[in-house]
Design an enzyme around this catalytic site. Sequence first.
Site, short mmCIF file in Angstrom:
data_model
loop_
_atom_site.label_atom_id
_atom_site.label_comp_id
_atom_site.label_asym_id
_atom_site.label_seq_id
_atom_site.Cartn_x
_atom_site.Cartn_y
_atom_site.Cartn_z
N GLU A 173 1.13 -1.19 -0.10
CA GLU A 173 -0.02 0.12 0.46
C GLU A 173 1.28 1.13 -0.16
OE1 GLU A 173 -1.69 2.35 3.36
OE2 GLU A 173 -1.06 0.09 4.81
N LYS A 214 -4.90 10.83 0.45
CA LYS A 214 -5.62 9.68 1.23
C LYS A 214 -6.84 8.70 0.89
CE LYS A 214 -6.79 7.38 5.76
NZ LYS A 214 -6.87 7.21 7.36
N VAL A 254 -5.51 0.44 3.04
CA VAL A 254 -6.02 -1.00 2.88
C VAL A 254 -6.73 -1.42 2.05
CG1 VAL A 254 -6.23 -3.97 4.37
CG2 VAL A 254 -4.34 -1.16 4.35
N ASP A 277 -17.31 5.33 13.18
CA ASP A 277 -15.64 5.11 12.39
C ASP A 277 -15.30 3.71 13.11
OD1 ASP A 277 -13.26 5.51 11.15
OD2 ASP A 277 -12.80 7.28 12.74
N SER A 283 -13.09 1.49 9.61
CA SER A 283 -12.04 1.88 8.67
C SER A 283 -12.69 1.16 7.74
CB SER A 283 -11.00 0.56 9.37
OG SER A 283 -10.20 1.13 7.76
N SER A 284 -13.04 1.06 6.41
CA SER A 284 -13.44 0.51 5.02
C SER A 284 -12.47 -1.34 5.33
CB SER A 284 -13.53 1.00 4.18
OG SER A 284 -12.80 1.49 3.62
N ASP A 285 -11.53 -0.72 5.34
CA ASP A 285 -10.31 -1.72 5.34
C ASP A 285 -11.10 -3.27 5.32
OD1 ASP A 285 -8.42 -0.16 5.30
OD2 ASP A 285 -7.65 -0.32 7.21
N LYS A 325 -3.13 -1.39 15.74
CA LYS A 325 -2.43 -0.72 16.52
C LYS A 325 -3.40 -0.43 17.52
CE LYS A 325 1.09 2.48 14.89
NZ LYS A 325 0.92 2.28 13.59
N1 PSU Z 1 -2.24 2.05 10.92
C1 PSU Z 1 -1.01 2.34 10.62
N2 PSU Z 1 -0.23 2.66 9.96
C2 PSU Z 1 -0.68 2.71 8.64
C3 PSU Z 1 -2.41 2.74 8.74
C4 PSU Z 1 -3.04 2.59 9.71
O1 PSU Z 1 -0.72 1.81 11.34
O2 PSU Z 1 -0.04 3.32 7.93
C5 PSU Z 1 -3.08 3.65 7.38
C6 PSU Z 1 -3.31 2.37 6.09
O3 PSU Z 1 -3.19 2.59 5.01
C7 PSU Z 1 -5.27 2.00 6.88
C8 PSU Z 1 -5.12 3.33 6.75
O4 PSU Z 1 -5.39 0.92 5.22
O5 PSU Z 1 -4.60 3.76 7.61
C9 PSU Z 1 -6.83 3.30 7.67
O6 PSU Z 1 -7.02 4.74 7.97
P1 PSU Z 1 -8.77 4.54 8.17
O7 PSU Z 1 -8.84 4.07 9.72
O8 PSU Z 1 -9.22 6.10 8.27
O9 PSU Z 1 -9.76 3.79 7.68
MN MN Z 2 -12.32 6.43 9.25
#
Ligand code: PSU
Ligand code: MN
Length: 349
Positions: free
Chosen positions: A54, A116, A136, A168, A170-172, A189
């Site tokens: 990524e 992003k 991701v 909230d 994540s779409s991951d 994390k």
């Molecule tokens: N967690 C990490 N490092 C990162 C990310 C998450 O330790 O760089 C990044 C990844 O690209 C992940 C994104 O897909 O943050 C998730 O963001 P969000 O919580 O806004 O979905």
């Molecule tokens: Mn989010």
Amino acid sequence: ASSSSSSSAAFSRLSNLRKHLHPSHFDKGGVGSIKISPEVSDALSNGRAVVALESTIISHGMPYPKNLETAKEVEAVVRDNGAVPATVAILDGVPCIGLSMEELEKLANLGHKAQKTARRDIAHVVATRGNGATTVSATMFFASRVGIPLFVTGGIGGVHRHGEHTMDISSDLTELGRTPVAVISAGVKSILDIPRTLEYLETQGVCVAAYRTNEFPAFFTETSGCKVPCRVDTPEDCAQLIGKLQINLSFFLVIIYANLKLELGGGILIAVPIPKEHSASGSLIESAIQRALDEARDKNIIGNDATPFLLKRVNELTGGASLASNIALVKNNALVGAKVAVALAKTRE
Ligand code: PSU
Ligand code: MN
């Protein structure tokens, strides 16, 4: 017959739509085309091992110039272990699978000026000819789109703390539920709500397997207090099942194979704990995380700004200790990922 008639109906709807748009939008290489680098394209057509990577981790996950250094080192680890790295990003509106050195440098320099890009942002970044660093979810989408079954990263997104109120999530996690790509990470994390993240992955039907541990790892540390749904213990009998493959990775292969063969349709999350010698002091990081979370709440930092803000503050507050661990674990994941990809490619020989 029914599928071909429905796809021809879809095609004629698309043709009608195209009539209303300027033809230059549909020139070869125009909006919606994907560029695959010659190295990745060659590997894919010859059935060689490819590992998707990524780019939000480069633009938003680490500060310059460590981000560029790490991106190059991770690609080198993948190559040294016999696979081809395919870093994914959208450059000037073109989704790119596999980046040149110049392209990696451009992205690393852009940092937070890159957009992003999660799944929901892809069409917008492409349409506005923007520079998008894929998260991701977006990277999984593109990997699957071009036929790369394996993707390595550091940590994935998850359910944020208080996600039961903010929603909230994540779409991951939903991407893992819908896209058949195996993602190797060091868990999530503790800026996130780890138990709820695992609950949500279960809801999404995602197989979560951890490597040689009973506990789901928490990125900087090997433990999270949460039991992992599927422990991978390298059973020898699995190695026998698939012959010449490396014993310690074989069970992953069986899981990936079973997932694809049964057409379950979703992804797999493979959690590799950070190597002991690099695991940062848990309490040091935990207090930095607490402070970063408090600051985010006071500043009302929400939505897709939350994760980059928290990562940046934790890096700053630990004076680089968390960054060093972060880099070490990403490289370790790349090592495991490259080996799994090579073994996967062998099953196709
Ligand atoms: N967690 C990490 N490092 C990162 C990310 C998450 O330790 O760089 C990044 C990844 O690209 C992940 C994104 O897909 O943050 C998730 O963001 P969000 O919580 O806004 O979905
Ligand atoms: Mn989010």
